[in-house]
Enzyme design. Structure first.
Site, mmCIF file in Angstrom:
data_model
loop_
_atom_site.group_PDB
_atom_site.id
_atom_site.type_symbol
_atom_site.label_atom_id
_atom_site.label_comp_id
_atom_site.label_asym_id
_atom_site.label_seq_id
_atom_site.Cartn_x
_atom_site.Cartn_y
_atom_site.Cartn_z
ATOM 1 N N GLU A 65 0.826 -1.207 0.000
ATOM 2 C CA GLU A 65 0.000 0.000 0.000
ATOM 3 C C GLU A 65 0.859 1.255 0.000
ATOM 4 O O GLU A 65 0.535 2.246 -0.650
ATOM 5 C CB GLU A 65 -0.973 0.020 1.177
ATOM 6 C CG GLU A 65 -1.880 1.224 1.098
ATOM 7 C CD GLU A 65 -3.234 1.046 1.738
ATOM 8 O OE1 GLU A 65 -3.960 2.050 1.760
ATOM 9 O OE2 GLU A 65 -3.571 -0.051 2.197
ATOM 10 N N GLY A 66 1.980 1.217 0.693
ATOM 11 C CA GLY A 66 2.861 2.380 0.726
ATOM 12 C C GLY A 66 3.417 2.724 -0.639
ATOM 13 O O GLY A 66 3.359 3.877 -1.082
#
Length: 165
Positions: A65-66
């Protein structure tokens, strides 16, 4: 009139800390960031392992997600805040304490409102970077048209500058 000496400017933040402090806390380092690809690496330490000395699946999801969020932000034409709305990840093999993991995010679709990014994580042989074993594969869907608050605009400009966009 005497003025007090000014403190020197703080040193520039390393890209991972500036782009995603949570990833940096775990030891993840960002190697490349652009609207077309975001990549980086992690040496698996006890900070990111579950009790059996294997890379925690939540850390793999955090990396996915980062990286997708950084890429989606860079791919938006005008600075907009992005937010993940769906993350699907398949954990295919394990990485253990001491392994070297590389990750790469690439866009599948860059729309005006929604972006979808594919993120892959590999365990890499430290003596030969060509030898990699896929350990996780994910898709991240992000909403990418959220307004930036005034307090967030300076950070957004700095991120775009850092990426030389």
């Amino acid at each position: 009139m005497n003025q007090p000496p000014q403190s020197p400017a703080p040193p520039p933040l390393p890209p991972a800390q500036f782009l995603d402090a949570t990833l940096q806390t775990l030891g993840f380092e960002i190697d490349l960031y652009s609207p077309q690809k975001v990549s980086g690496h992690l040496l698996v330490t006890s900070k990111c392992c579950q009790p059996f000395k294997k890379l925690h699946g939540g850390v793999s999801a955090l990396i996915a997600e980062g990286l997708a969020s950084i890429g989606a932000f860079l791919a938006t034409p005008e600075p907009q805040r992005v937010a993940g709305v769906h993350l699907g990840i398949h954990h295919l093999k394990s990485a253990q304490l001491g392994d070297f993991v590389v990750a790469e995010a690439t866009p599948v679709n860059v729309g005006r409102t929604i972006q979808v990014w594919e993120v892959r994580l590999w365990k890499s042989d430290p003596s030969n970077s060509e030898i990699k074993t896929l350990i996780a594969s994910s898709r991240v869907t992000l909403l990418c048209n959220l307004p930036l608050a005034d307090s967030e605009k300076v950070a957004a400009q700095n991120i775009k500058k850092l990426a030389k966009l």
